[in-house]
Motif scaffolding. Sequence first.
Motif, PDB file in Angstrom:
ATOM      1  N   LYS A  59      14.472  11.962  77.055  1.00  0.00           N
ATOM      2  CA  LYS A  59      14.130  12.388  78.417  1.00  0.00           C
ATOM      3  C   LYS A  59      13.005  11.543  79.022  1.00  0.00           C
ATOM      4  N   ARG A  62       7.222  12.101  78.289  1.00  0.00           N
ATOM      5  CA  ARG A  62       5.809  11.749  78.061  1.00  0.00           C
ATOM      6  C   ARG A  62       5.358  10.611  78.982  1.00  0.00           C
ATOM      7  N   HIS A  91       5.640   8.657  70.371  1.00  0.00           N
ATOM      8  CA  HIS A  91       6.597   9.767  70.272  1.00  0.00           C
ATOM      9  C   HIS A  91       7.806   9.355  69.422  1.00  0.00           C
ATOM     10  N   MET A  93       8.008   6.995  67.135  1.00  0.00           N
ATOM     11  CA  MET A  93       7.672   6.869  65.707  1.00  0.00           C
ATOM     12  C   MET A  93       7.615   8.244  65.049  1.00  0.00           C
ATOM     13  N   SER A  94       7.108   9.251  65.787  1.00  0.00           N
ATOM     14  CA  SER A  94       7.017  10.585  65.180  1.00  0.00           C
ATOM     15  C   SER A  94       8.413  11.165  64.951  1.00  0.00           C
ATOM     16  N   ASP A  98       9.824  12.150  61.409  1.00  0.00           N
ATOM     17  CA  ASP A  98      10.225  13.560  61.294  1.00  0.00           C
ATOM     18  C   ASP A  98      11.640  13.689  60.745  1.00  0.00           C
ATOM     19  N   ARG A 110      18.905  12.051  69.419  1.00  0.00           N
ATOM     20  CA  ARG A 110      19.252  11.491  70.729  1.00  0.00           C
ATOM     21  C   ARG A 110      20.724  11.037  70.751  1.00  0.00           C
ATOM     22  N   VAL A 162      -2.502  11.502  67.633  1.00  0.00           N
ATOM     23  CA  VAL A 162      -1.728  11.062  66.461  1.00  0.00           C
ATOM     24  C   VAL A 162      -2.257  11.681  65.169  1.00  0.00           C
ATOM     25  N   LEU A 167      -0.435  15.200  65.857  1.00  0.00           N
ATOM     26  CA  LEU A 167       0.870  15.136  65.180  1.00  0.00           C
ATOM     27  C   LEU A 167       0.777  15.337  63.661  1.00  0.00           C
ATOM     28  N   GLN A 171       2.206  18.568  61.690  1.00  0.00           N
ATOM     29  CA  GLN A 171       3.336  18.347  60.775  1.00  0.00           C
ATOM     30  C   GLN A 171       3.015  18.876  59.373  1.00  0.00           C
ATOM     31  N   LYS A 195       1.542  19.599  66.892  1.00  0.00           N
ATOM     32  CA  LYS A 195       2.739  18.752  66.764  1.00  0.00           C
ATOM     33  C   LYS A 195       3.299  18.310  68.111  1.00  0.00           C
ATOM     34  N   PHE A 232       6.963  24.072  76.352  1.00  0.00           N
ATOM     35  CA  PHE A 232       7.968  23.101  75.918  1.00  0.00           C
ATOM     36  C   PHE A 232       8.489  23.469  74.532  1.00  0.00           C
TER      37      PHE A 232
HETATM   38  C1  GRG Z   1       1.908  10.233  63.860  1.00  0.00           C
HETATM   39  C2  GRG Z   1       1.320   9.033  61.716  1.00  0.00           C
HETATM   40  C3  GRG Z   1       2.132  10.018  62.408  1.00  0.00           C
HETATM   41  C4  GRG Z   1       3.081  10.712  61.738  1.00  0.00           C
HETATM   42  C5  GRG Z   1       4.026  11.626  62.383  1.00  0.00           C
HETATM   43  C6  GRG Z   1       6.489  13.333  61.675  1.00  0.00           C
HETATM   44  C7  GRG Z   1       5.205  13.694  62.298  1.00  0.00           C
HETATM   45  C8  GRG Z   1       3.992  12.999  61.828  1.00  0.00           C
HETATM   46  C9  GRG Z   1       5.110  14.610  63.270  1.00  0.00           C
HETATM   47  C10 GRG Z   1       6.282  15.311  63.850  1.00  0.00           C
HETATM   48  C11 GRG Z   1       6.133  15.363  65.315  1.00  0.00           C
HETATM   49  C12 GRG Z   1       7.343  15.950  65.990  1.00  0.00           C
HETATM   50  C13 GRG Z   1       8.668  15.383  65.688  1.00  0.00           C
HETATM   51  C14 GRG Z   1       7.174  16.954  66.863  1.00  0.00           C
HETATM   52  C15 GRG Z   1       8.267  17.557  67.630  1.00  0.00           C
HETATM   53  C16 GRG Z   1       8.037  17.265  69.067  1.00  0.00           C
HETATM   54  C17 GRG Z   1       9.264  17.492  69.892  1.00  0.00           C
HETATM   55  C18 GRG Z   1       9.421  18.821  70.530  1.00  0.00           C
HETATM   56  C19 GRG Z   1      10.168  16.510  70.031  1.00  0.00           C
HETATM   57  C20 GRG Z   1      11.302  16.523  70.944  1.00  0.00           C
HETATM   58  O1  GRG Z   1      10.840  15.951  72.153  1.00  0.00           O
HETATM   59  P1  GRG Z   1      11.800  15.683  73.375  1.00  0.00           P
HETATM   60  O2  GRG Z   1      12.688  16.886  73.575  1.00  0.00           O
HETATM   61  O3  GRG Z   1      12.685  14.498  72.814  1.00  0.00           O
HETATM   62  O4  GRG Z   1      10.996  15.259  74.533  1.00  0.00           O
HETATM   63  P2  GRG Z   1      13.342  13.282  73.605  1.00  0.00           P
HETATM   64  O5  GRG Z   1      14.409  12.785  72.672  1.00  0.00           O
HETATM   65  O6  GRG Z   1      13.889  13.783  74.897  1.00  0.00           O
HETATM   66  O7  GRG Z   1      12.268  12.262  73.797  1.00  0.00           O
END
Ligand code: GRG
Length: 309
Positions: A59, A62, A91, A93-94, A98, A110, A162, A167, A171, A195, A232
């Motif tokens: 989307k 951010r 975002h 990378m997370s 994840d 996606r 981060v 994040l 996590q 997160k 959200f």
């Molecule tokens: C930052 C070093 C470092 C590690 C990452 C894996 C992790 C640590 C954290 C997980 C963060 C995570 C995946 C949170 C969920 C956030 C979330 C609601 C994602 C979905 O976002 P959308 O719906 O996705 O905006 P799109 O695909 O539209 O961008």
Amino acid sequence: MVKANERLSDKNIDSRFDLKTYLDAQKTIIEAALDRSLSISKPEKIYEAMRYSLLAGGKRLRPILCLATCELMGGTSVIALPTACALEMIHTMSLIHDDLPAMDNDDYRRGKLTNHKVYGDDIAILAGDGLLAYAFEYVATQTQGVPPERLIKVIIHLSHAVGAEGLVGGQVLDLESEGKTDISAETLTFIHTHKTGALLEACVLSGADLAGANREDLERLSKYAQNIGLAFQIIDDILDITATVEELGKTAGKDLKAQKVTYPSLWGIEASQTQAQQLVEGAIAQLTVYGEKADPLRAIASYIVTRKH
Ligand code: GRG
């Protein structure tokens, strides 16, 4: 202008602000900027893996938030575009990390195979690491026309979002909560403010700081971001139950299957929806002083509770 106590509905936003046209236009700008931000170099494989996920759609909420806030505070999208791209790199990378088997273990993201399914776990980890490092380099080297002290504020917002206060911290608690049925609403909120909320707040505050926002503006925008961040995530939890795989572009019904505690599992779907709506109304109330100039931020907040994916 939406009054603080006015009931939010799709209708009163759509009547004077065309959200779809706005989001489509912003997305086009961001997609092009992301494509330009990272070209293939040696070793090709890692650049391909980084670009695979960075340009996989999404989307782009951010970066859109970052541009909209910068513009609201009197800045331009030009000064905010490198930061907007960096936020999407972080975002992305997370999401890559994840999805790894050691974390949430998913095959689709996606609407495409996840990074590790295409490139393997080793390269997926490194693609995430590469994007994270590059995000900071990109902000520092590509931002123009902004005093260095504002750039330092941006770097602080990004790194805060981060690390363990964002994040990473969220996590860890999320992983620790897996398989536990006695997770409280307080713990759940801690997970999601870290997160999901921290990065959304960094988008808004970075955009504002690039434009030189003052303390009162930053406080209002921070509250706006905290409210939309939680809303959200509540909607994300609801969509995991109600949306299809095609709509989500990733596995649906995962939380239920994993018996994960979520907002709907604690409060039910309807009460969760009401809670999200109230949070968005609270977010919009913070924007009253800005009049119609804040319509993009109002519309984005409204979109968060009405979105279908
Ligand atoms: C930052 C070093 C470092 C590690 C990452 C894996 C992790 C640590 C954290 C997980 C963060 C995570 C995946 C949170 C969920 C956030 C979330 C609601 C994602 C979905 O976002 P959308 O719906 O996705 O905006 P799109 O695909 O539209 O961008």
